[in-house]
Write a protein that holds these residues in place. Structure first.
Motif, PDB file in Angstrom:
ATOM      1  N   PHE A   1      -7.691  -5.328   9.769  1.00 41.38           N
ATOM      2  CA  PHE A   1      -6.662  -4.288   9.607  1.00 41.38           C
ATOM      3  C   PHE A   1      -5.874  -4.164  10.914  1.00 41.38           C
ATOM      4  CE2 PHE A   1     -10.645  -2.954   7.477  1.00 41.38           C
ATOM      5  CZ  PHE A   1     -10.254  -3.086   6.164  1.00 41.38           C
TER       6      PHE A   1
ATOM      7  N   VAL B   1      -3.591   2.481  17.039  1.00 47.22           N
ATOM      8  CA  VAL B   1      -4.363   3.152  18.086  1.00 47.22           C
ATOM      9  C   VAL B   1      -3.555   2.941  19.360  1.00 47.22           C
ATOM     10  CG1 VAL B   1      -6.527   3.148  19.387  1.00 47.22           C
ATOM     11  CG2 VAL B   1      -6.514   2.482  16.976  1.00 47.22           C
TER      12      VAL B   1
ATOM     13  N   ASP C   1      -5.547 -10.497   3.659  1.00 48.68           N
ATOM     14  CA  ASP C   1      -6.275  -9.468   2.911  1.00 48.68           C
ATOM     15  C   ASP C   1      -7.775  -9.636   3.162  1.00 48.68           C
ATOM     16  OD1 ASP C   1      -7.421  -7.756   1.065  1.00 48.68           O
ATOM     17  OD2 ASP C   1      -5.997  -8.240  -0.530  1.00 48.68           O
ATOM     18  N   VAL C   2      -8.387  -8.650   3.782  1.00 46.66           N
ATOM     19  CA  VAL C   2      -9.805  -8.773   4.155  1.00 46.66           C
ATOM     20  C   VAL C   2     -10.711  -8.892   2.930  1.00 46.66           C
ATOM     21  CG1 VAL C   2      -9.492  -7.460   6.306  1.00 46.66           C
ATOM     22  CG2 VAL C   2     -10.191  -6.262   4.226  1.00 46.66           C
TER      23      VAL C   2
ATOM     24  N   LEU D   1       0.812  -1.215   0.000  1.00 40.15           N
ATOM     25  CA  LEU D   1       0.000   0.000   0.000  1.00 40.15           C
ATOM     26  C   LEU D   1       0.841   1.259   0.000  1.00 40.15           C
ATOM     27  CD1 LEU D   1      -2.250  -1.408   2.788  1.00 40.15           C
ATOM     28  CD2 LEU D   1      -2.869  -1.269   0.392  1.00 40.15           C
TER      29      LEU D   1
ATOM     30  N   GLU E   1      -4.458  -9.026   8.586  1.00 37.88           N
ATOM     31  CA  GLU E   1      -3.551  -7.913   8.307  1.00 37.88           C
ATOM     32  C   GLU E   1      -2.726  -8.255   7.067  1.00 37.88           C
ATOM     33  OE1 GLU E   1      -2.677  -4.700   9.164  1.00 37.88           O
ATOM     34  OE2 GLU E   1      -1.189  -5.075   7.612  1.00 37.88           O
ATOM     35  N   ILE E   2      -2.756  -7.356   6.091  1.00 43.69           N
ATOM     36  CA  ILE E   2      -2.125  -7.642   4.802  1.00 43.69           C
ATOM     37  C   ILE E   2      -0.589  -7.570   4.867  1.00 43.69           C
ATOM     38  CG2 ILE E   2      -2.058  -5.313   3.818  1.00 43.69           C
ATOM     39  CD1 ILE E   2      -3.309  -6.526   1.263  1.00 43.69           C
ATOM     40  N   LEU E   3      -0.049  -6.810   5.809  1.00 43.28           N
ATOM     41  CA  LEU E   3       1.418  -6.685   5.910  1.00 43.28           C
ATOM     42  C   LEU E   3       1.983  -7.864   6.689  1.00 43.28           C
ATOM     43  CD1 LEU E   3       2.396  -3.022   6.812  1.00 43.28           C
ATOM     44  CD2 LEU E   3       2.822  -4.269   4.699  1.00 43.28           C
TER      45      LEU E   3
ATOM     46  N   GLY F   1      -2.404  -2.350  18.102  1.00 41.21           N
ATOM     47  CA  GLY F   1      -2.823  -1.409  19.145  1.00 41.21           C
ATOM     48  C   GLY F   1      -4.246  -1.675  19.634  1.00 41.21           C
ATOM     49  N   LEU F   2      -5.189  -1.772  18.672  1.00 41.31           N
ATOM     50  CA  LEU F   2      -6.570  -2.053  19.065  1.00 41.31           C
ATOM     51  C   LEU F   2      -6.653  -3.432  19.709  1.00 41.31           C
ATOM     52  CD1 LEU F   2      -8.968  -0.925  16.150  1.00 41.31           C
ATOM     53  CD2 LEU F   2      -9.025  -0.144  18.502  1.00 41.31           C
TER      54      LEU F   2
ATOM     55  N   GLY G   1       0.050  -3.427  13.800  1.00 48.08           N
ATOM     56  CA  GLY G   1       0.921  -3.941  14.863  1.00 48.08           C
ATOM     57  C   GLY G   1       0.173  -4.248  16.146  1.00 48.08           C
TER      58      GLY G   1
ATOM     59  N   PRO H   1      -7.232   1.627   6.671  1.00 48.43           N
ATOM     60  CA  PRO H   1      -6.113   2.536   6.407  1.00 48.43           C
ATOM     61  C   PRO H   1      -6.541   4.001   6.421  1.00 48.43           C
ATOM     62  CG  PRO H   1      -6.075   0.705   4.879  1.00 48.43           C
ATOM     63  CD  PRO H   1      -7.337   0.559   5.676  1.00 48.43           C
TER      64      PRO H   1
ATOM     65  N   GLY I   1      -9.256  -0.664  12.222  1.00 50.90           N
ATOM     66  CA  GLY I   1      -8.895   0.691  11.795  1.00 50.90           C
ATOM     67  C   GLY I   1      -8.528   0.632  10.330  1.00 50.90           C
TER      68      GLY I   1
END
Ligand code: SAM
Length: 392
Positions: free
Chosen positions: A82, A374, A129-130, A17, A104-106, A87-88, A85, A150, A148
């Protein structure tokens, strides 16, 4: 008329992205030169040929876990989209939610989650990938969907292309909620999403499709109101399927007040220097907003967001560029102006992550995950408010 031609970056990105800045060859050369100089100075410092250290290794005073007392886990299931790392995810876990899965795509970010929570069902890379997920299989299992999407399409730091930006994933978040039909959802984004510029978009893409089935609440949360030593405003949507539960929900009240503000009975949030355990220089303040996302002309290791942020860092004698991988490396690599050089664990702490939460990947990638997150104590505050409403 002058024609300026932009040239692509030569650096391969691991982030599908990532949109490198549009720069001319001359502009790129300025950044290359700066990187070369910085690399040479760093290598000299690491080989012992640099300036002697100007500060000791710091011992932070801020403990984010103290802001998030762990609540009994398990009975409320959550899906994390999403996840970045985490946080949420960390805030929801501490508030007593059990994660049924994270997407999470990364790959590096997924690796962070797997390392922190080996028992979680983490989907990373193409599998994370959602866009390819049929969420209906979670119907009846997940009390909450959180995520969250992007923020680059909406951020002041970007071009604010909204739905014209291919990174806009709000429709995917909405699809997940409609397919899972959880009791509640929580979604977060940059504060800019709540401004007039995007009000039509928010109405069409989020409010109308979800508002048919959910009672929606919107709030803007400021991290330093929840004890995080950073100024960081985030826009949060909370939705409840049951109108009765929505009525008994109480928005998370601030738990702290900013340093130096009038005493209103709440404890004071630490300033950045105090949080990091730096010597008293007679001035302190919360850290300016840490730069979000993996943006920039190159893979940046700066957390600087604005010129006003630079002034605050200068007044607090903290150097926000060339963030070092460790505290030892930060001490060895003396900043040009002799100020305290930040390290990845320091930046994570200023974002409210405990020392036990380690980020995977190269330094820029770790900083990207931290800057995208977050602040966990903020996530915890909203997650507790949702859990209280659902459990009562
Ligand atoms: C704002 S960050 C989320 C931060 C996270 N909520 C936290 O608190 O740490 C958005 C994340 O969405 C991820 N992402 C973007 N497109 C995606 C997609 N199609 N599927 C899954 N993840 C995606 C990005 O890689 C990024 O990590």
């Amino acid at each position: 008329m002058t024609i300026t031609q932009t040239v692509p970056s030569r650096i391969k990105t691991t982030d599908p992205l990532h949109e490198p800045w549009q720069l001319t060859e001359a502009e790129r050369e300025v950044f290359r030169q700066r990187s070369r100089e910085s690399r040479q100075a760093r290598l000299a410092a690491m080989s012992g040929a640099g300036q002697p250290p100007v500060h000791e290794i710091n011992h932070p005073r801020f403990d984010p876990l103290a802001l998030m007392p762990s609540k009994p886990n398990g009975s409320l299931g959550a899906l994390s989209l999403f996840s970045g790392g985490g946080g949420l995810d960390l805030g929801f876990e501490r508030a007593g939610f059990g994660h049924l899965g994270a997407w999470e795509i990364l790959e590096d970010a997924a690796q962070t989650l797997r390392a922190a929570r080996p028992s979680w069902d983490v989907h990373g890379g193409a599998d994370g990938d959602v866009r390819g997920v049929d969420w209906t299989r979670f119907r009846g299992n997940a009390a909450v969907v959180h995520g969250g999407p992007p923020c680059q399409p909406f951020s002041h730091a970007g071009k604010q292309r909204g739905e014209d930006d291919p990174r806009d994933m709000w429709p995917e978040f909405v699809r997940a909620v409609l397919e899972v039909q959880p009791d509640a959802f929580v979604a977060e984004n940059v504060a800019a999403l709540g401004t007039a510029r995007f009000s039509d978009y928010v109405d069409r893409t989020i409010v109308r499709p979800l508002g048919k089935h959910y009672t929606l609440q919107r709030l803007v949360m400021q991290a330093c109101d929840y004890g995080v030593p950073q100024s960081r405003r985030r826009f949060v949507f909370v939705g409840f399927k049951s109108p009765a539960i929505a009525r008994r929900w109480a928005a998370p009240a601030p738990t702290h007040r900013p340093p130096g503000s009038m005493d209103d009975g709440l404890p004071e949030t630490m300033g950045m220097r105090e949080a990091l355990g730096l010597p008293d220089i007679g001035a302190d303040a919360v850290c300016p907003t840490i730069r979000s996302a993996l943006t920039g002309p190159r893979h940046t290791t700066s957390i600087l967001n604005s010129v006003s942020a630079q002034r605050i860092f200068e007044s607090l004698q903290v150097w926000p560029n060339g963030v070092a991988p460790t505290r030892e490396a930060a001490r060895a690599f003396v900043a040009k102006n002799g100020h305290f050089r930040l390290s990845v664990p320091d930046v994570a702490l200023l974002q409210g992550f405990p020392a036990s939460w380690r980020f995977a990947g190269a330094v820029y990638m770790r900083l990207g995950q931290i800057g995208n997150a977050v602040a966990p104590p903020v996530a915890y505050a909203v997650a507790c408010s949702v859990a209280d409403a659902l459990r009562r």
